[in-house]
Design a protein around this motif. Structure first.
Motif, mmCIF file in Angstrom:
data_model
loop_
_atom_site.group_PDB
_atom_site.id
_atom_site.type_symbol
_atom_site.label_atom_id
_atom_site.label_comp_id
_atom_site.label_asym_id
_atom_site.label_seq_id
_atom_site.Cartn_x
_atom_site.Cartn_y
_atom_site.Cartn_z
ATOM 1 N N ALA A 71 0.839 -1.205 0.000
ATOM 2 C CA ALA A 71 0.000 0.000 0.000
ATOM 3 C C ALA A 71 0.870 1.251 0.000
ATOM 4 O O ALA A 71 0.610 2.194 -0.754
ATOM 5 C CB ALA A 71 -0.924 -0.006 1.214
ATOM 6 N N LYS A 72 1.899 1.259 0.818
ATOM 7 C CA LYS A 72 2.797 2.419 0.902
ATOM 8 C C LYS A 72 3.512 2.638 -0.435
ATOM 9 O O LYS A 72 3.588 3.765 -0.922
ATOM 10 C CB LYS A 72 3.817 2.198 2.022
ATOM 11 N N GLN A 73 4.001 1.557 -1.036
ATOM 12 C CA GLN A 73 4.693 1.674 -2.318
ATOM 13 C C GLN A 73 3.750 2.155 -3.409
ATOM 14 O O GLN A 73 4.140 2.962 -4.249
ATOM 15 C CB GLN A 73 5.305 0.331 -2.716
ATOM 16 N N PHE A 74 2.515 1.668 -3.395
ATOM 17 C CA PHE A 74 1.534 2.097 -4.386
ATOM 18 C C PHE A 74 1.296 3.597 -4.262
ATOM 19 O O PHE A 74 1.305 4.321 -5.253
ATOM 20 C CB PHE A 74 0.214 1.324 -4.228
ATOM 21 N N LYS A 75 1.073 4.062 -3.048
ATOM 22 C CA LYS A 75 0.823 5.494 -2.829
ATOM 23 C C LYS A 75 2.018 6.340 -3.246
ATOM 24 O O LYS A 75 1.867 7.376 -3.880
ATOM 25 C CB LYS A 75 0.478 5.759 -1.366
ATOM 26 N N GLU A 76 3.221 5.890 -2.880
ATOM 27 C CA GLU A 76 4.427 6.650 -3.222
ATOM 28 C C GLU A 76 4.614 6.733 -4.737
ATOM 29 O O GLU A 76 4.922 7.791 -5.273
ATOM 30 C CB GLU A 76 5.654 6.013 -2.580
ATOM 31 N N LYS A 77 4.419 5.604 -5.417
ATOM 32 C CA LYS A 77 4.614 5.581 -6.866
ATOM 33 C C LYS A 77 3.628 6.502 -7.573
ATOM 34 O O LYS A 77 3.970 7.194 -8.521
ATOM 35 C CB LYS A 77 4.451 4.151 -7.388
ATOM 36 N N ASN A 78 2.399 6.521 -7.092
ATOM 37 C CA ASN A 78 1.351 7.276 -7.778
ATOM 38 C C ASN A 78 1.145 8.679 -7.225
ATOM 39 O O ASN A 78 0.305 9.417 -7.735
ATOM 40 C CB ASN A 78 0.057 6.466 -7.771
ATOM 41 N N ALA A 79 1.909 9.058 -6.225
ATOM 42 C CA ALA A 79 1.810 10.412 -5.671
ATOM 43 C C ALA A 79 2.208 11.469 -6.700
ATOM 44 O O ALA A 79 1.773 12.614 -6.612
ATOM 45 C CB ALA A 79 2.677 10.539 -4.428
ATOM 46 N N VAL A 80 2.987 11.081 -7.688
ATOM 47 C CA VAL A 80 3.445 12.030 -8.711
ATOM 48 C C VAL A 80 2.479 12.122 -9.897
ATOM 49 O O VAL A 80 2.697 12.925 -10.804
ATOM 50 C CB VAL A 80 4.863 11.664 -9.218
ATOM 51 N N ALA A 81 1.430 11.310 -9.890
ATOM 52 C CA ALA A 81 0.487 11.309 -11.012
ATOM 53 C C ALA A 81 -0.171 12.674 -11.160
ATOM 54 O O ALA A 81 -0.574 13.297 -10.179
ATOM 55 C CB ALA A 81 -0.573 10.235 -10.799
ATOM 56 N N ASP A 82 -0.284 13.124 -12.412
ATOM 57 C CA ASP A 82 -0.942 14.407 -12.660
ATOM 58 C C ASP A 82 -2.299 14.245 -13.340
ATOM 59 O O ASP A 82 -3.036 15.207 -13.509
ATOM 60 C CB ASP A 82 -0.041 15.350 -13.460
ATOM 61 N N SER A 83 -2.634 13.003 -13.726
ATOM 62 C CA SER A 83 -3.962 12.724 -14.271
ATOM 63 C C SER A 83 -4.204 11.218 -14.231
ATOM 64 O O SER A 83 -3.263 10.437 -14.107
ATOM 65 C CB SER A 83 -4.100 13.239 -15.707
ATOM 66 N N ILE A 84 -5.471 10.864 -14.321
ATOM 67 C CA ILE A 84 -5.827 9.455 -14.459
ATOM 68 C C ILE A 84 -6.935 9.332 -15.496
ATOM 69 O O ILE A 84 -7.698 10.268 -15.718
ATOM 70 C CB ILE A 84 -6.275 8.793 -13.127
ATOM 71 N N ALA A 85 -6.977 8.172 -16.127
ATOM 72 C CA ALA A 85 -8.055 7.831 -17.052
ATOM 73 C C ALA A 85 -8.723 6.581 -16.506
ATOM 74 O O ALA A 85 -8.050 5.599 -16.202
ATOM 75 C CB ALA A 85 -7.513 7.570 -18.452
ATOM 76 N N ILE A 86 -10.032 6.649 -16.371
ATOM 77 C CA ILE A 86 -10.792 5.495 -15.899
ATOM 78 C C ILE A 86 -11.631 5.001 -17.066
ATOM 79 O O ILE A 86 -12.422 5.759 -17.642
ATOM 80 C CB ILE A 86 -11.701 5.851 -14.709
ATOM 81 N N ASN A 87 -11.442 3.751 -17.433
ATOM 82 C CA ASN A 87 -12.216 3.110 -18.489
ATOM 83 C C ASN A 87 -13.228 2.178 -17.842
ATOM 84 O O ASN A 87 -12.867 1.364 -16.996
ATOM 85 C CB ASN A 87 -11.312 2.284 -19.413
ATOM 86 N N PHE A 88 -14.467 2.285 -18.248
ATOM 87 C CA PHE A 88 -15.509 1.392 -17.764
ATOM 88 C C PHE A 88 -15.862 0.442 -18.904
ATOM 89 O O PHE A 88 -16.163 0.884 -20.015
ATOM 90 C CB PHE A 88 -16.735 2.191 -17.315
ATOM 91 N N PHE A 89 -15.812 -0.875 -18.627
ATOM 92 C CA PHE A 89 -16.061 -1.886 -19.647
ATOM 93 C C PHE A 89 -17.516 -2.346 -19.631
ATOM 94 O O PHE A 89 -18.186 -2.276 -18.599
ATOM 95 C CB PHE A 89 -15.190 -3.121 -19.420
ATOM 96 N N LYS A 90 -17.955 -2.866 -20.762
ATOM 97 C CA LYS A 90 -19.247 -3.528 -20.861
ATOM 98 C C LYS A 90 -19.184 -4.804 -20.021
ATOM 99 O O LYS A 90 -18.106 -5.359 -19.814
ATOM 100 C CB LYS A 90 -19.514 -3.863 -22.332
#
Length: 135
Positions: free
Chosen positions: A21-40
């Motif tokens: 969890a800590k590594q996930f948060k640290e890695k993605n703390a620098v993200a400046d955008s996200i794209a969420i795809n919703f599937f059928k």
């Protein structure tokens, strides 16, 4: 002696879960955008029904926090309802797949440092994703 070994193994297991969890948060703390795809229904990535782009840092951090909230065992037989892609300067830094519709399959799955990991997708995260999808 067996109890001590058991306690040590449990502590290693729980620290590894927290470490993911800590590594996930640290890695993605620098993200400046996200794209969420919703599937059928059925989980095929080529059946995207909606795409949401999010650039608001607070929302990005909230979603990352939901994903990193609690570890879960990987459910291999489940399909996905969508994917979340974290970006930094127009480059994907993390892909996450999720199932939010089936109670027995509800989770996030991703690769982190070369390892396949899963976290729980709780009711709050399900509701949040639903609101985003219908926005």
């Amino acid at each position: 002696m067996k109890q001590i070994i058991f306690i040590l193994l449990l502590s290693v297991f729980f620290s590894a879960c927290n470490d993911t969890a800590k590594q996930f948060k640290e890695k993605n703390a620098v993200a400046d955008s996200i794209a969420i795809n919703f599937f059928k229904a059925g989980g095929k990535m080529d059946t995207v029904t909606a795409v949401k782009i999010i650039r608001d840092k607070k929302t990005i951090d909230e979603i990352a926090g939901m994903i990193a909230a609690s570890s879960a065992s990987i459910k291999d037989k489940c399909t996905f309802d969508g994917s979340i892609h974290f970006f930094k300067s127009d480059r994907v830094i993390q892909d996450v797949f999720f199932n939010s519709s089936s109670k027995e399959c509800r989770q996030f799955q991703f690769r982190l440092n070369g390892h396949h990991a899963a976290t729980e997708l709780d009711d709050n995260a399900r509701d949040y994703l639903s609101v985003l999808k219908n926005k």
